[in-house]
Design an enzyme around this catalytic site. Structure first.
Site, PDB file in Angstrom:
ATOM      1  N   GLU A 126       0.850  -1.180   0.000  1.00 50.17           N
ATOM      2  CA  GLU A 126       0.000   0.000   0.000  1.00 50.17           C
ATOM      3  C   GLU A 126       0.892   1.239   0.000  1.00 50.17           C
ATOM      4  O   GLU A 126       1.812   1.348   0.822  1.00 50.17           O
ATOM      5  CB  GLU A 126      -0.911   0.016   1.238  1.00 50.17           C
ATOM      6  CG  GLU A 126      -1.969   1.104   1.172  1.00 50.17           C
ATOM      7  CD  GLU A 126      -2.931   1.045   2.348  1.00 50.17           C
ATOM      8  OE1 GLU A 126      -4.135   1.235   2.140  1.00 50.17           O
ATOM      9  OE2 GLU A 126      -2.467   0.797   3.471  1.00 50.17           O
ATOM     10  N   GLY A 258       2.015   0.979  11.407  1.00 47.48           N
ATOM     11  CA  GLY A 258       1.634   0.145  12.536  1.00 47.48           C
ATOM     12  C   GLY A 258       1.266  -1.251  12.102  1.00 47.48           C
ATOM     13  O   GLY A 258       1.601  -2.234  12.775  1.00 47.48           O
ATOM     14  N   MET A 260      -0.610  -3.578   8.340  1.00 53.01           N
ATOM     15  CA  MET A 260      -1.143  -3.554   6.982  1.00 53.01           C
ATOM     16  C   MET A 260      -2.098  -4.720   6.795  1.00 53.01           C
ATOM     17  O   MET A 260      -1.787  -5.862   7.128  1.00 53.01           O
ATOM     18  CB  MET A 260      -0.009  -3.627   5.958  1.00 53.01           C
ATOM     19  CG  MET A 260      -0.479  -3.704   4.524  1.00 53.01           C
ATOM     20  SD  MET A 260      -1.447  -2.254   4.044  1.00 53.01           S
ATOM     21  CE  MET A 260      -2.384  -2.922   2.669  1.00 53.01           C
ATOM     22  N   ASN A 262      -3.198  -6.878   4.634  1.00 51.05           N
ATOM     23  CA  ASN A 262      -3.154  -7.881   3.574  1.00 51.05           C
ATOM     24  C   ASN A 262      -4.188  -8.964   3.859  1.00 51.05           C
ATOM     25  O   ASN A 262      -4.276  -9.465   4.981  1.00 51.05           O
ATOM     26  CB  ASN A 262      -1.772  -8.525   3.505  1.00 51.05           C
ATOM     27  CG  ASN A 262      -0.656  -7.509   3.494  1.00 51.05           C
ATOM     28  OD1 ASN A 262      -0.624  -6.604   2.670  1.00 51.05           O
ATOM     29  ND2 ASN A 262       0.274  -7.651   4.428  1.00 51.05           N
ATOM     30  N   GLU A 293      -7.123  -3.764  11.800  1.00 53.07           N
ATOM     31  CA  GLU A 293      -6.766  -4.528  10.598  1.00 53.07           C
ATOM     32  C   GLU A 293      -7.800  -5.610  10.306  1.00 53.07           C
ATOM     33  O   GLU A 293      -8.109  -5.890   9.142  1.00 53.07           O
ATOM     34  CB  GLU A 293      -5.377  -5.140  10.757  1.00 53.07           C
ATOM     35  CG  GLU A 293      -4.274  -4.151  11.063  1.00 53.07           C
ATOM     36  CD  GLU A 293      -4.237  -2.969  10.118  1.00 53.07           C
ATOM     37  OE1 GLU A 293      -4.450  -3.151   8.908  1.00 53.07           O
ATOM     38  OE2 GLU A 293      -3.980  -1.841  10.583  1.00 53.07           O
ATOM     39  N   GLU A 315      -9.958   3.630   6.127  1.00 57.37           N
ATOM     40  CA  GLU A 315      -9.243   3.836   7.382  1.00 57.37           C
ATOM     41  C   GLU A 315     -10.156   4.354   8.497  1.00 57.37           C
ATOM     42  O   GLU A 315     -10.032   3.944   9.654  1.00 57.37           O
ATOM     43  CB  GLU A 315      -8.065   4.791   7.158  1.00 57.37           C
ATOM     44  CG  GLU A 315      -7.062   4.293   6.120  1.00 57.37           C
ATOM     45  CD  GLU A 315      -6.483   2.924   6.471  1.00 57.37           C
ATOM     46  OE1 GLU A 315      -6.613   2.484   7.626  1.00 57.37           O
ATOM     47  OE2 GLU A 315      -5.911   2.279   5.571  1.00 57.37           O
TER      48      GLU A 315
END
Length: 845
Positions: A126, A258, A260, A262, A293, A315
């Protein structure tokens, strides 16, 4: 820096293509430490046969490429794009190349563990870095199914989005199941001799991974507990089962963010594997990150924004959902208090910068996108979503989400698609709300305008709404007003009035005739996004008795109001310090304690009168020491207070810090563990009490990657011309350090102590001489980090402002650099205004 994609190019390509699948083969066993082999086969269709487009690939060497069996001419390959001309209706593209490992945390990052020399890899794609590992149409709305095959050393474990299996005949060969349709930026590969712990929850295979040298510090019980609580909560409120099969969480070295999201293979900053004692605030933050996440698995991975204009939706939603999950499903029931203290404060700070932008950003290209991972995108958006939920109702909001997930699964959407579902579920028209809150900038300020009679009853009560001239929007707010009285049990809320306000002035007839309280709190319960001001009586009560407010959320709002007033030069820094030192003793929320200590230090160093700094700093550290000595042995408060006391710069205070570090003074219940030793040593080094030999000795005690970073920080903190020159050369003049070693070096280069400023002031002009070359030669992530961390924020003077103004006028920097410099300038100007306020307050005695 030239590797960029515009929104118009992405729209044109999405209108032209439909991507079916990627088949990616990677060979990680080659002798080169800088590159790896990458072969990609892409199947896609074209809506206009004969048309041309391009595919992204960042590769130092391309061996060959074929389109529908015909070799492509790569003479004009520019290092980031391969031109595809004369497309058929159905197409097969094969590209064979060497791609480069990264040391900047972008693409496929390679790290060597100094403990055992083991090599670890992880990907970070990203927003626009998947094409650093394989050829792809690198934009979120060209989803596809992905199949990955990897050849790696036999001792390695490989993890990707799909379930992986070793080939029995070739143990280093890994085959991963094909994924559902996902975007390129959430594909992933993590590889190396990772330590793994496994579990299962409700049929979902769970994995936790970290470097082998950190295995003893991994705490799977708490990590799995939060993970399972998150799945139970999201399954219940989303009514849509987790869509990506297994769920791995991997703590990886030198990570830039912090975490990601995926799909099925979430990566985290490995600082979340705690090597030493941390306060519960740190554990709360880790839990929030895990749940943030996980929320992305639905909002972002299952249903994905069409383009990065709607990055905030990903976000902000994940931030809101994670706090809701904490409050509803974990032991951190006070998470909305933390949200008010941290996220909303971050949002307001970002929203008052000259670079503020609407929540729905105008992301014209990828360079613009990368500058918008900020407090607007995450925190203001989440604050506004929280307000929206209060307006439409949580039940209706979640019903809209459930329909949204089912309707758009594995697809791409825009804001309008979400609003449509929320309107159907709630029966409300959200067009006006979206325009007022998502398309405007700035934070409003709310004040009470009131009059009382001789008996203390309100004769007038109005709420005044203000906006700054540059961002004049006055919005509609749903707020609560709390009236608090002193009682034998503390300050208790006598009355609560909830109402809608709009425009410059809103009358509150319900409070006319009410008895004036000791404390009046606008936006009680934190229903809206706005700054609040305290009237004179309420401010006096706050300064004298904030610890008597028993609930953490209203206490947090009062602390926040006082901090806003300090930053806006309406409250002197010395008065804010007095408030903090007087109220800390009764503050039992450790997140708030740590926040207040950090803000008090900033008030002293940046917002206080320079001539009063030494006295104010001693007042802060003496106050922290008194509270430290009274704190419960082994408590979180004890640890947080010691971290603050370590910032002492008077000789007696430094002697105490030295004594704790060398063990000649022991604090009951305190364990002098690795991270605490490094913190104390860095502070001693910053005051000339530790040299390079002492730092080297400590590194021999802790010869780890974390130890190397702490040692770099300690060396950079030494207040000598030689130490600063070495740090500057390592980061600015050379580009050999990894991303985390650069950050560790830069983080302590600038310090606010007078002895530090004496040796670093020459670097103000050197910063502006160098920053342009940094942006011409480094990756964007690296350039942004260096620009931010080396900006001379502590050199608070009109001269530094003049340096910024001169650079902006003479050099015409690119938009992203200009934005960061303008933000830095605003920080300096704000500090100068606050210092003038504190100086004037000092004259009054």
């Amino acid at each position: 820096m030239a590797d960029n994609l515009t929104r118009d190019e992405a729209r044109e390509r999405a209108a032209l293509l439909n991507v079916s699948s990627y088949d990616v083969e990677l060979d990680l066993t080659g002798p080169a430490e800088s590159t790896f082999r990458s072969r990609t086969k892409v199947l896609f269709t074209c809506r206009k046969p004969g048309a041309s487009t391009f595919i992204e690939l960042a590769a130092p060497n391309v061996y060959g490429a074929t389109l529908n069996g015909a070799a492509l001419d790569l003479e004009d390959f520019d290092g980031s794009r391969v031109v595809l001309a004369g497309l058929a209706e159905a197409n097969e593209l094969i590209i064979d190349a060497d791609c480069a490992y990264s040391r900047t945390g972008e693409g496929l990052h390679r790290f060597v563990d100094p403990v055992d020399n083991a090599v670890y890899l992880y990907s970070q794609f990203e927003t626009y870095d998947a094409h650093r590992m394989y050829a792809c149409f690198d934009q979120p709305d060209l989803k596809a199914n992905f199949t990955l095959r990897v050849k790696a050393p036999e001792s390695w474990t490989c993890v990707s989005n799909g379930v992986g299996a070793r080939e029995e005949a070739h143990p280093g060969h890994w085959n991963f199941e094909q994924t559902p349709r996902i975007s390129t930026y959430i594909t992933a590969l993590i590889a190396g001799p990772y330590h793994a712990v496994y579990d299962v929850h409700e049929g979902i295979d769970l994995g936790l991974f970290c470097r082998s040298s950190l295995a003893d510090f991994l705490d799977p019980e708490e990590l799995f507990e939060v993970t399972k609580q998150g799945f139970d909560f999201y399954h219940r409120v989303f009514d849509y089962r987790y869509p990506f099969g297994k769920y791995d969480q991997l703590f990886v070295p030198e990570f830039n963010a912090g975490a990601m999201e995926n799909a099925g293979a979430v990566t985290f900053l490995e600082d979340y594997v705690f090597r030493s004692k941390v306060t519960d605030a740190r554990r709360e933050r880790r839990a929030e990150t895990i749940l943030h996440e996980m929320a992305h698995m639905w909002f972002g991975d299952l249903v994905t924004m069409r383009w990065w204009d709607d990055l905030w939706l990903n976000e902000s939603f994940a931030t809101y959902a994670s706090v809701l999950a904490q409050v509803s499903a974990t032991r951190w029931k006070g998470a909305w208090t933390t949200f008010a203290t941290t996220e909303k404060s971050w949002a307001a700070r970002q929203d008052q910068l000259p670079s503020t932008h609407p929540i729905v950003a105008d992301a014209v290209d990828m360079e613009a996108v990368k500058t918008n991972f900020d407090g607007i995108t995450y925190a203001k958006g989440a604050s506004v979503l929280k307000q929206l939920v209060a307006w439409v109702g949580q039940k209706e909001f979640l019903a809209g989400l459930r329909n949204y997930f089912r309707r758009f699964e594995y697809d791409n959407t825009s804001l309008r698609d979400l609003l449509d579902e929320l309107e159907v579920a709630s029966g409300r028209d959200l067009n006006g709300w979206a325009k007022e809150w998502l398309e405007t900038t700035g934070v409003n300020t709310l004040r009470a305008r009131l009059e009382t009679d001789s008996s203390g009853l309100y004769t007038t009560f109005d709420v005044v709404q203000e906006a700054v001239a540059d961002h004049p929007t006055l919005r509609s707010h749903r707020i609560a007003i709390g009236l608090y009285d002193r009682t034998p049990d503390g300050l208790e809320r006598r009355e609560r009035v909830e109402l809608d306000i709009s425009g410059a002035l809103t009358e509150v007839p319900k409070l006319v005739g009410a008895r004036q309280p000791d404390l009046l709190l606008l936006n009680d319960d934190d229903l809206t996004y706005a700054k609040i001001r305290l009237d004179g009586r309420s401010l006096a009560t706050t300064i004298e008795s904030i610890g008597e407010v028993r609930e953490s959320l209203p206490r947090s709002l009062l602390w926040g109001a006082a901090w806003d007033m300090t930053r806006d030069a309406e409250m002197a820094a010395r008065d804010y310090l007095r408030l903090v030192l007087g109220g800390l003793r009764a503050e039992n929320d450790i997140s708030m304690v740590q926040t207040l200590l950090a803000r008090a230090a900033l008030a002293v160093d940046a917002y206080g009168e320079p001539a009063h700094r030494s006295a104010a700093r001693q007042q802060l550290t003496d106050g922290a020491l008194a509270l430290l000595e009274a704190a419960a042995p082994g408590s979180d408060q004890q640890l947080a207070l010691l971290y603050t006391f370590a910032g002492a710069d008077d000789p007696a205070g430094l002697d105490r810090v030295q004594a704790v570090f060398d063990g000649s003074e022991e604090l009951p219940g305190l364990v002098l563990d690795t991270e605490l030793r490094w913190h104390l040593l860095i502070e001693l080094a910053a005051h000339g009490r530790a040299n390079a030999d002492g730092i080297a000795a400590e590194l021999r005690r802790d010869p780890t990657a974390a130890g190397e970073k702490r040692a770099a920080s300690a060396r950079s903190a030494i207040p000598t011309a030689e130490a600063k020159a070495a740090a500057w050369a390592a980061v600015v003049e050379r580009d050999e350090l990894s991303n985390h070693m650069q950050v560790a070096t830069m983080r302590t280069f600038w310090r606010s102590e007078p002895a530090q400023l004496a040796v670093t002031l020459p670097y103000v002009s050197r910063y502006f001489d160098a920053v342009g070359d940094v942006w011409r030669t480094r990756s964007m992530d690296s350039a942004q980090t260096l620009t931010e961390l080396l900006f001379p924020t502590v050199a608070i003077s009109e001269e530094t402002l003049a340096h910024v103004d001169s650079y902006l006028a003479d050099q015409s920097p690119q938009p992203a650099l200009r934005r960061m410099l303008v933000e830095g300038r605003d920080t300096l100007a704000r500090a100068l205004r606050a210092r003038a306020c504190d100086t004037e307050r000092g004259k009054r005695g």
